[in-house]
Write a protein that holds these residues in place. Structure first.
Motif, PDB file in Angstrom:
ATOM      1  N   ILE A 187       0.827  -1.212   0.000  1.00  0.00           N
ATOM      2  CA  ILE A 187       0.000   0.000   0.000  1.00  0.00           C
ATOM      3  C   ILE A 187       0.859   1.259   0.000  1.00  0.00           C
ATOM      4  O   ILE A 187       0.715   2.129  -0.856  1.00  0.00           O
ATOM      5  CB  ILE A 187      -0.943   0.024   1.223  1.00  0.00           C
ATOM      6  CG1 ILE A 187      -2.026  -1.029   1.063  1.00  0.00           C
ATOM      7  CG2 ILE A 187      -1.588   1.398   1.390  1.00  0.00           C
ATOM      8  CD1 ILE A 187      -3.067  -0.987   2.147  1.00  0.00           C
ATOM      9  N   VAL A 188       1.734   1.381   0.992  1.00  0.00           N
ATOM     10  CA  VAL A 188       2.459   2.641   1.178  1.00  0.00           C
ATOM     11  C   VAL A 188       3.917   2.560   0.775  1.00  0.00           C
ATOM     12  O   VAL A 188       4.648   3.550   0.877  1.00  0.00           O
ATOM     13  CB  VAL A 188       2.352   3.121   2.642  1.00  0.00           C
ATOM     14  CG1 VAL A 188       0.929   3.493   2.975  1.00  0.00           C
ATOM     15  CG2 VAL A 188       2.878   2.061   3.602  1.00  0.00           C
ATOM     16  N   GLY A 189       4.378   1.408   0.324  1.00  0.00           N
ATOM     17  CA  GLY A 189       5.771   1.284  -0.075  1.00  0.00           C
ATOM     18  C   GLY A 189       6.678   0.972   1.094  1.00  0.00           C
ATOM     19  O   GLY A 189       6.325   1.170   2.255  1.00  0.00           O
ATOM     20  N   SER A 190       7.874   0.507   0.780  1.00  0.00           N
ATOM     21  CA  SER A 190       8.784   0.077   1.836  1.00  0.00           C
ATOM     22  C   SER A 190       9.306   1.236   2.681  1.00  0.00           C
ATOM     23  O   SER A 190       9.661   1.042   3.845  1.00  0.00           O
ATOM     24  CB  SER A 190       9.967  -0.684   1.221  1.00  0.00           C
ATOM     25  OG  SER A 190      10.679   0.132   0.309  1.00  0.00           O
ATOM     26  N   LEU A 191       9.364   2.442   2.117  1.00  0.00           N
ATOM     27  CA  LEU A 191       9.901   3.569   2.873  1.00  0.00           C
ATOM     28  C   LEU A 191       8.899   4.177   3.850  1.00  0.00           C
ATOM     29  O   LEU A 191       9.296   4.896   4.768  1.00  0.00           O
ATOM     30  CB  LEU A 191      10.390   4.670   1.913  1.00  0.00           C
ATOM     31  CG  LEU A 191      11.666   4.376   1.126  1.00  0.00           C
ATOM     32  CD1 LEU A 191      12.070   5.593   0.320  1.00  0.00           C
ATOM     33  CD2 LEU A 191      12.804   3.961   2.055  1.00  0.00           C
ATOM     34  N   LEU A 192       7.612   3.889   3.675  1.00  0.00           N
ATOM     35  CA  LEU A 192       6.596   4.559   4.498  1.00  0.00           C
ATOM     36  C   LEU A 192       5.743   3.561   5.282  1.00  0.00           C
ATOM     37  O   LEU A 192       4.619   3.866   5.646  1.00  0.00           O
ATOM     38  CB  LEU A 192       5.702   5.428   3.606  1.00  0.00           C
ATOM     39  CG  LEU A 192       6.424   6.556   2.858  1.00  0.00           C
ATOM     40  CD1 LEU A 192       5.483   7.242   1.885  1.00  0.00           C
ATOM     41  CD2 LEU A 192       6.981   7.585   3.835  1.00  0.00           C
ATOM     42  N   VAL A 193       6.321   2.394   5.552  1.00  0.00           N
ATOM     43  CA  VAL A 193       5.588   1.359   6.288  1.00  0.00           C
ATOM     44  C   VAL A 193       5.132   1.848   7.655  1.00  0.00           C
ATOM     45  O   VAL A 193       4.024   1.552   8.114  1.00  0.00           O
ATOM     46  CB  VAL A 193       6.480   0.099   6.436  1.00  0.00           C
ATOM     47  CG1 VAL A 193       5.954  -0.815   7.517  1.00  0.00           C
ATOM     48  CG2 VAL A 193       6.535  -0.651   5.118  1.00  0.00           C
ATOM     49  N   PHE A 194       5.997   2.640   8.315  1.00  0.00           N
ATOM     50  CA  PHE A 194       5.668   3.096   9.671  1.00  0.00           C
ATOM     51  C   PHE A 194       4.398   3.939   9.708  1.00  0.00           C
ATOM     52  O   PHE A 194       3.768   4.061  10.762  1.00  0.00           O
ATOM     53  CB  PHE A 194       6.827   3.906  10.260  1.00  0.00           C
ATOM     54  CG  PHE A 194       7.183   5.137   9.476  1.00  0.00           C
ATOM     55  CD1 PHE A 194       8.107   5.065   8.447  1.00  0.00           C
ATOM     56  CD2 PHE A 194       6.596   6.354   9.759  1.00  0.00           C
ATOM     57  CE1 PHE A 194       8.430   6.198   7.711  1.00  0.00           C
ATOM     58  CE2 PHE A 194       6.913   7.488   9.031  1.00  0.00           C
ATOM     59  CZ  PHE A 194       7.839   7.409   8.002  1.00  0.00           C
ATOM     60  N   ALA A 195       3.997   4.503   8.569  1.00  0.00           N
ATOM     61  CA  ALA A 195       2.792   5.335   8.551  1.00  0.00           C
ATOM     62  C   ALA A 195       1.555   4.548   8.956  1.00  0.00           C
ATOM     63  O   ALA A 195       0.671   5.056   9.644  1.00  0.00           O
ATOM     64  CB  ALA A 195       2.593   5.947   7.163  1.00  0.00           C
ATOM     65  N   LEU A 196       1.476   3.295   8.533  1.00  0.00           N
ATOM     66  CA  LEU A 196       0.316   2.470   8.881  1.00  0.00           C
ATOM     67  C   LEU A 196       0.563   1.561  10.080  1.00  0.00           C
ATOM     68  O   LEU A 196      -0.365   1.216  10.799  1.00  0.00           O
ATOM     69  CB  LEU A 196      -0.101   1.615   7.681  1.00  0.00           C
ATOM     70  CG  LEU A 196      -1.098   2.238   6.705  1.00  0.00           C
ATOM     71  CD1 LEU A 196      -1.436   1.272   5.591  1.00  0.00           C
ATOM     72  CD2 LEU A 196      -2.365   2.684   7.410  1.00  0.00           C
ATOM     73  N   GLY A 225      -7.598   6.238   7.346  1.00  0.00           N
ATOM     74  CA  GLY A 225      -6.504   6.680   6.491  1.00  0.00           C
ATOM     75  C   GLY A 225      -6.523   6.015   5.128  1.00  0.00           C
ATOM     76  O   GLY A 225      -6.369   6.683   4.096  1.00  0.00           O
ATOM     77  N   THR A 226      -6.711   4.700   5.112  1.00  0.00           N
ATOM     78  CA  THR A 226      -6.665   3.989   3.829  1.00  0.00           C
ATOM     79  C   THR A 226      -7.913   4.229   2.989  1.00  0.00           C
ATOM     80  O   THR A 226      -7.821   4.438   1.776  1.00  0.00           O
ATOM     81  CB  THR A 226      -6.475   2.480   4.054  1.00  0.00           C
ATOM     82  OG1 THR A 226      -7.475   1.997   4.950  1.00  0.00           O
ATOM     83  CG2 THR A 226      -5.101   2.191   4.635  1.00  0.00           C
ATOM     84  N   ILE A 244      -2.728   8.795   2.284  1.00  0.00           N
ATOM     85  CA  ILE A 244      -2.760   7.917   3.456  1.00  0.00           C
ATOM     86  C   ILE A 244      -1.830   8.438   4.546  1.00  0.00           C
ATOM     87  O   ILE A 244      -2.218   8.557   5.712  1.00  0.00           O
ATOM     88  CB  ILE A 244      -2.387   6.472   3.067  1.00  0.00           C
ATOM     89  CG1 ILE A 244      -3.464   5.860   2.170  1.00  0.00           C
ATOM     90  CG2 ILE A 244      -2.196   5.606   4.313  1.00  0.00           C
ATOM     91  CD1 ILE A 244      -3.121   4.469   1.645  1.00  0.00           C
ATOM     92  N   THR A 245      -0.592   8.739   4.167  1.00  0.00           N
ATOM     93  CA  THR A 245       0.368   9.212   5.167  1.00  0.00           C
ATOM     94  C   THR A 245      -0.047  10.567   5.745  1.00  0.00           C
ATOM     95  O   THR A 245       0.128  10.817   6.942  1.00  0.00           O
ATOM     96  CB  THR A 245       1.772   9.315   4.561  1.00  0.00           C
ATOM     97  OG1 THR A 245       1.720  10.115   3.363  1.00  0.00           O
ATOM     98  CG2 THR A 245       2.306   7.948   4.209  1.00  0.00           C
ATOM     99  N   THR A 246      -0.597  11.435   4.902  1.00  0.00           N
ATOM    100  CA  THR A 246      -1.034  12.749   5.385  1.00  0.00           C
ATOM    101  C   THR A 246      -2.200  12.617   6.357  1.00  0.00           C
ATOM    102  O   THR A 246      -2.222  13.262   7.424  1.00  0.00           O
ATOM    103  CB  THR A 246      -1.451  13.641   4.208  1.00  0.00           C
ATOM    104  OG1 THR A 246      -0.337  13.820   3.330  1.00  0.00           O
ATOM    105  CG2 THR A 246      -1.924  15.006   4.699  1.00  0.00           C
ATOM    106  N   ILE A 247      -3.173  11.783   6.014  1.00  0.00           N
ATOM    107  CA  ILE A 247      -4.342  11.594   6.890  1.00  0.00           C
ATOM    108  C   ILE A 247      -3.929  10.983   8.224  1.00  0.00           C
ATOM    109  O   ILE A 247      -4.380  11.422   9.288  1.00  0.00           O
ATOM    110  CB  ILE A 247      -5.401  10.721   6.185  1.00  0.00           C
ATOM    111  CG1 ILE A 247      -5.995  11.476   5.001  1.00  0.00           C
ATOM    112  CG2 ILE A 247      -6.507  10.315   7.156  1.00  0.00           C
ATOM    113  CD1 ILE A 247      -6.815  10.613   4.053  1.00  0.00           C
ATOM    114  N   GLU A 248      -3.057   9.974   8.184  1.00  0.00           N
ATOM    115  CA  GLU A 248      -2.612   9.345   9.430  1.00  0.00           C
ATOM    116  C   GLU A 248      -1.829  10.329  10.291  1.00  0.00           C
ATOM    117  O   GLU A 248      -1.965  10.336  11.524  1.00  0.00           O
ATOM    118  CB  GLU A 248      -1.756   8.115   9.138  1.00  0.00           C
ATOM    119  CG  GLU A 248      -2.472   6.988   8.417  1.00  0.00           C
ATOM    120  CD  GLU A 248      -3.618   6.385   9.214  1.00  0.00           C
ATOM    121  OE1 GLU A 248      -3.798   6.741  10.386  1.00  0.00           O
ATOM    122  OE2 GLU A 248      -4.347   5.554   8.649  1.00  0.00           O
TER     123      GLU A 248
END
Length: 263
Positions: A187-196, A225-226, A244-248
């Protein structure tokens, strides 16, 4: 929006992954494992690139690398914590390794972008089935080990003295975390996993006062978020990951602000 198969696949995958993140994130935040989650995601980038090089799906390559890394980490001496410098070195090495695999596989920049930042609208029906299967296995393990996990993660001192097979439980959780990192990356890619995996659970701490409540709030925030991110991405034709990252992030900041105001 609903008439398109890719949006149906994206919505199902996002829902399953959000529920998984809501549950796993509570344990990750409780034991402050966000940095390890980020490290696993960077190892997963190398795994996904390795999969592309071999002609596999990126998810299969990511699963291979993250699970092996989790098993390796589980065998380390827990009385000697790994230094941040070593973790940073491992992260940098695997990021470089991922770039190497992409280069020798002659994959386009689109592959790198999708792996690093996710491409939920590109998830196929096969990917959805695989994500559901992995998440189902994790839900089953969590259900079986729930009481022991709660004891180990929310009362670590008591667990050290009275919990049997604590090392095996920790190893099981590391493997589950590696599986979660791999599916969340879709969903968010390997660099932004912590967002979810961390932000919904972190925001839930301002609302819930029991483990069940924390999980409920965390799942709600992850779903918000999703779901909203998918809808905004469809309506604006902008990257879903951004929304997703912005909403979270906004959910966390608003929760923290309201908590400070009320207290």
């Amino acid at each position: 929006m609903w008439q398109y198969e890719f949006m149906q696949n994206a919505w199902i995958a996002a829902t399953v992954i959000s529920i998984l993140c809501g549950i796993m994130g509570v344990f990750i935040v409780a034991r402050q494992l966000a940095f390890l989650t980020h490290t696993l995601s960077e190892i997963g980038f190398a795994g996904a690139s390795f999969g592309v090089w071999l002609g596999w799906t990126p998810l299969n390559g990511m699963l291979l690398f993250t699970v092996l890394s989790a098993l390796t980490a589980g065998t380390l001496d827990r009385d000697k914590p790994v230094k941040d410098t070593l973790i940073s070195l491992i992260s940098a090495f695997f990021m470089g390794l991922g770039v190497l695999f992409l280069a020798i596989s002659k994959a386009g920049t689109a592959y790198a972008t999708n792996i690093l930042f996710g491409s939920i609208v590109g998830i196929s029906h096969h990917d959805v089935n695989q994500i559901i299967l992995i998440a189902g296995v994790e839900f089953l393990v969590i259900l079986v080990l729930y009481r022991r996990l709660k004891f180990a993660f929310f009362d670590p001192l008591g667990a050290q003295s009275s919990l049997q097979h604590g090392g095996l439980i920790s190893l099981c959780f590391l493997v589950m975390m590696s599986l979660s990192v791999s599916v969340v990356s879709q969903i968010v890619g390997s660099l932004l996993v912590f967002a979810l995996l961390t932000l919904p659970a972190a925001a839930a701490q301002f609302w819930g006062h029991s483990v069940h409540a924390l999980m409920a709030w965390s799942i709600i925030f992850a779903l918000l978020g999703t779901w909203l991110g998918l809808a905004c991405g469809y309506w604006t034709n902008l990257p879903v990951t951004f929304f997703i990252t912005t909403i979270e992030t906004l959910i966390y900041l608003i929760s923290a602000g309201l908590h400070r105001y009320w207290s």
